[in-house]
Write an enzyme that holds these catalytic residues in place. Structure first.
Site, PDB file in Angstrom:
ATOM      1  N   ASP A  32     129.853 -17.959  26.506  1.00  0.00           N
ATOM      2  CA  ASP A  32     128.446 -17.577  26.400  1.00  0.00           C
ATOM      3  C   ASP A  32     127.540 -18.708  26.885  1.00  0.00           C
ATOM      4  OD1 ASP A  32     126.376 -15.873  25.798  1.00  0.00           O
ATOM      5  OD2 ASP A  32     126.246 -16.480  23.702  1.00  0.00           O
ATOM      6  N   GLY A  33     126.370 -18.314  27.404  1.00  0.00           N
ATOM      7  CA  GLY A  33     125.361 -19.306  27.790  1.00  0.00           C
ATOM      8  C   GLY A  33     125.105 -19.407  29.280  1.00  0.00           C
ATOM      9  N   GLY A  35     123.402 -17.366  31.234  1.00  0.00           N
ATOM     10  CA  GLY A  35     122.008 -17.041  31.549  1.00  0.00           C
ATOM     11  C   GLY A  35     121.088 -18.215  31.230  1.00  0.00           C
ATOM     12  N   HIS A  49     126.213 -17.062  36.081  1.00  0.00           N
ATOM     13  CA  HIS A  49     127.505 -16.356  36.067  1.00  0.00           C
ATOM     14  C   HIS A  49     128.424 -16.920  37.161  1.00  0.00           C
ATOM     15  CE1 HIS A  49     125.922 -13.789  33.054  1.00  0.00           C
ATOM     16  NE2 HIS A  49     125.141 -13.071  33.850  1.00  0.00           N
ATOM     17  N   SER A  77     131.496  -7.524  27.483  1.00  0.00           N
ATOM     18  CA  SER A  77     131.710  -6.729  26.268  1.00  0.00           C
ATOM     19  C   SER A  77     131.310  -5.272  26.499  1.00  0.00           C
ATOM     20  CB  SER A  77     130.891  -7.314  25.110  1.00  0.00           C
ATOM     21  OG  SER A  77     129.513  -7.052  25.297  1.00  0.00           O
ATOM     22  N   GLU A  79     129.197  -3.835  24.913  1.00  0.00           N
ATOM     23  CA  GLU A  79     127.736  -3.820  24.763  1.00  0.00           C
ATOM     24  C   GLU A  79     127.017  -4.381  25.996  1.00  0.00           C
ATOM     25  OE1 GLU A  79     129.881  -5.011  22.398  1.00  0.00           O
ATOM     26  OE2 GLU A  79     129.724  -3.252  21.106  1.00  0.00           O
ATOM     27  N   TRP A  81     127.215  -3.491  28.923  1.00  0.00           N
ATOM     28  CA  TRP A  81     126.771  -2.417  29.831  1.00  0.00           C
ATOM     29  C   TRP A  81     125.284  -2.138  29.650  1.00  0.00           C
ATOM     30  CZ3 TRP A  81     129.679  -1.171  33.776  1.00  0.00           C
ATOM     31  CH2 TRP A  81     131.077  -1.223  33.671  1.00  0.00           C
ATOM     32  N   LEU A 143     151.447 -19.502  31.766  1.00  0.00           N
ATOM     33  CA  LEU A 143     150.258 -19.226  30.943  1.00  0.00           C
ATOM     34  C   LEU A 143     149.967 -17.736  31.004  1.00  0.00           C
ATOM     35  CD1 LEU A 143     147.735 -20.331  29.343  1.00  0.00           C
ATOM     36  CD2 LEU A 143     146.515 -20.203  31.522  1.00  0.00           C
ATOM     37  N   ARG A 203     128.450 -16.351  16.112  1.00  0.00           N
ATOM     38  CA  ARG A 203     128.849 -14.977  15.812  1.00  0.00           C
ATOM     39  C   ARG A 203     130.011 -14.556  16.707  1.00  0.00           C
ATOM     40  NH1 ARG A 203     123.173 -13.968  17.639  1.00  0.00           N
ATOM     41  NH2 ARG A 203     123.244 -13.614  19.892  1.00  0.00           N
ATOM     42  N   SER A 205     130.351 -11.262  17.972  1.00  0.00           N
ATOM     43  CA  SER A 205     129.902 -10.310  19.002  1.00  0.00           C
ATOM     44  C   SER A 205     130.975  -9.280  19.376  1.00  0.00           C
ATOM     45  CB  SER A 205     129.397 -11.055  20.246  1.00  0.00           C
ATOM     46  OG  SER A 205     128.292 -11.862  19.925  1.00  0.00           O
TER      47      SER A 205
HETATM   48  C1  IPE Z   1     129.347 -12.129  24.138  1.00  0.00           C
HETATM   49  O1  IPE Z   1     128.182 -12.682  24.672  1.00  0.00           O
HETATM   50  C2  IPE Z   1     130.088 -11.380  25.208  1.00  0.00           C
HETATM   51  C3  IPE Z   1     130.672 -12.203  26.250  1.00  0.00           C
HETATM   52  C4  IPE Z   1     130.678 -13.505  26.319  1.00  0.00           C
HETATM   53  C5  IPE Z   1     131.332 -11.472  27.290  1.00  0.00           C
HETATM   54  P1  IPE Z   1     126.772 -11.938  24.536  1.00  0.00           P
HETATM   55  O2  IPE Z   1     125.769 -12.855  25.128  1.00  0.00           O
HETATM   56  O3  IPE Z   1     126.847 -10.574  25.093  1.00  0.00           O
HETATM   57  O4  IPE Z   1     126.623 -11.844  22.946  1.00  0.00           O
HETATM   58  P2  IPE Z   1     125.334 -11.541  22.063  1.00  0.00           P
HETATM   59  O5  IPE Z   1     124.693 -10.312  22.644  1.00  0.00           O
HETATM   60  O6  IPE Z   1     124.430 -12.725  22.186  1.00  0.00           O
HETATM   61  O7  IPE Z   1     125.870 -11.386  20.684  1.00  0.00           O
HETATM   62  C1  IPE Z   2     127.814 -14.904  28.931  1.00  0.00           C
HETATM   63  O1  IPE Z   2     126.616 -15.499  29.235  1.00  0.00           O
HETATM   64  C2  IPE Z   2     128.312 -14.005  30.030  1.00  0.00           C
HETATM   65  C3  IPE Z   2     128.292 -12.574  29.669  1.00  0.00           C
HETATM   66  C4  IPE Z   2     127.963 -12.087  28.515  1.00  0.00           C
HETATM   67  C5  IPE Z   2     128.669 -11.639  30.715  1.00  0.00           C
HETATM   68  P1  IPE Z   2     125.227 -14.762  28.941  1.00  0.00           P
HETATM   69  O2  IPE Z   2     124.864 -13.974  30.160  1.00  0.00           O
HETATM   70  O3  IPE Z   2     125.279 -13.998  27.684  1.00  0.00           O
HETATM   71  O4  IPE Z   2     124.260 -16.002  28.814  1.00  0.00           O
HETATM   72  P2  IPE Z   2     123.056 -16.177  27.780  1.00  0.00           P
HETATM   73  O5  IPE Z   2     123.613 -15.975  26.396  1.00  0.00           O
HETATM   74  O6  IPE Z   2     122.043 -15.134  28.126  1.00  0.00           O
HETATM   75  O7  IPE Z   2     122.578 -17.574  28.011  1.00  0.00           O
HETATM   76 MG    MG Z   3     124.847 -14.464  25.752  1.00  0.00          MG
END
Ligand code: IPE
Ligand code: IPE
Ligand code: MG
Length: 258
Positions: A32-33, A35, A49, A77, A79, A81, A143, A203, A205
């Site tokens: 995550d992170g 964005g 990404h 995930s 979600e 979508w 692996l 969390r 998620s």
């Molecule tokens: C969790 O990240 C899903 C993936 C890393 C693929 P999200 O960014 O979608 O999670 P939430 O929405 O903050 O819980």
């Molecule tokens: C995780 O990074 C990648 C996916 C969920 C596909 P995010 O896109 O959720 O990045 P943030 O949480 O918005 O920084």
């Molecule tokens: Mg995220």
């Protein structure tokens, strides 16, 4: 998805490592992170990404170097979508290009790929690439890399429950936890020992909610594109300090080793 037909790996695949004390057999990562990594640099989210793909490569290499046997990555995930269509389509394109590019690398490094989730939600081209990458890497044993895509822990439990209900009612499988687990989409792997979540949220998620029952949970503020070898090593060092009691007392465990 499970039980992909075996295809030769062209030789040169190193043997699976012997389990090492203090090293998790199975590491699962919520990546995550991406964005926030991009927006903090005034870049479009999709740039994050793209950089995230580089971090995936590093995580694979670090896992191999450490002797981790199973690496499971949450890439998209159920979600996700709901995100803007442009972002979803860039993520799908990245998935396609990574699969096309990485098959040779996987062979060289002895990586077996499995993709787990609602694969039928992907467009046919992506489904074909997934099937081909799984087949071509099926003989690799160093692996086990699993990418969870269009994956949700609740989906996994429901699809398993449906099949379990049929089979256990007819007596084809035991009506207990072990019988149920056979139908979960990660039944080929031991439960994760260590869960890493980058990006600062604490969390799950809707990731591997059943399988995570006894995982050690490691949360870091590092954003996924910044999660390199050093950060991976720090997570493994933290894991090595944990005492995994599985319900027993510390004294019981000391006695067992002593
Ligand atoms: C969790 O990240 C899903 C993936 C890393 C693929 P999200 O960014 O979608 O999670 P939430 O929405 O903050 O819980
Ligand atoms: C995780 O990074 C990648 C996916 C969920 C596909 P995010 O896109 O959720 O990045 P943030 O949480 O918005 O920084
Ligand atoms: Mg995220």
């Amino acid at each position: 998805m499970n039980g992909v037909a075996g295809a030769g790996n062209g030789g040169g695949d190193p043997q699976p490592p012997a389990p090492r004390p203090g090293i998790p057999r199975h590491v699962a990562i919520i990546m995550d992170g991406n964005g926030r990594w991009a927006t903090s640099r005034r870049l479009p989210r999709v740039a994050g990404h793209s950089r995230g793909v580089d971090a995936v490569r590093t995580a694979i290499e670090s896992s191999i170097a450490a002797g981790v046997e199973y690496l499971t990555l949450f890439a998209f995930s159920s979600e996700n979508w709901k995100r803007p269509p442009d972002e979803v389509s860039v993520l799908m394109r990245l998935f396609v290009s990574s699969l096309q590019r990485e098959v040779d690398n996987m062979r060289r490094n002895g990586v077996r790929l499995r993709v787990v989730g609602q694969i039928e939600t992907f467009e046919p081209r992506l489904r074909e690439l997934i099937a081909r990458a799984q087949e071509q890497s099926a003989g690799n044993t160093r692996l086990n890399l699993t990418v969870c895509a269009s994956y949700g822990g609740r989906w996994d439990i429901v699809q398993a429950a449906q099949r379990f209900a049929e089979q256990s009612a007819s007596g084809a499988c035991p009506a207990d936890e072990a019988g149920f687990e056979r139908y979960l989409s990660m039944s080929f792997a031991p439960d994760p020992d260590l869960l890493i979540r980058t990006g600062g949220e604490r969390r799950i998620s809707n990731f591997l909610i059943w399988q995570m029952a006894y995982a050690e949970l490691y949360f870091t503020d590092a954003l996924w594109p910044d999660f390199g070898r050093a950060e991976f090593t720090t997570a493994l060092e933290w894991y090595a300090q944990r005492e995994r009691r599985f319900g027993r007392t510390s004294e019981q465990l000391q006695r067992a080793v002593g």
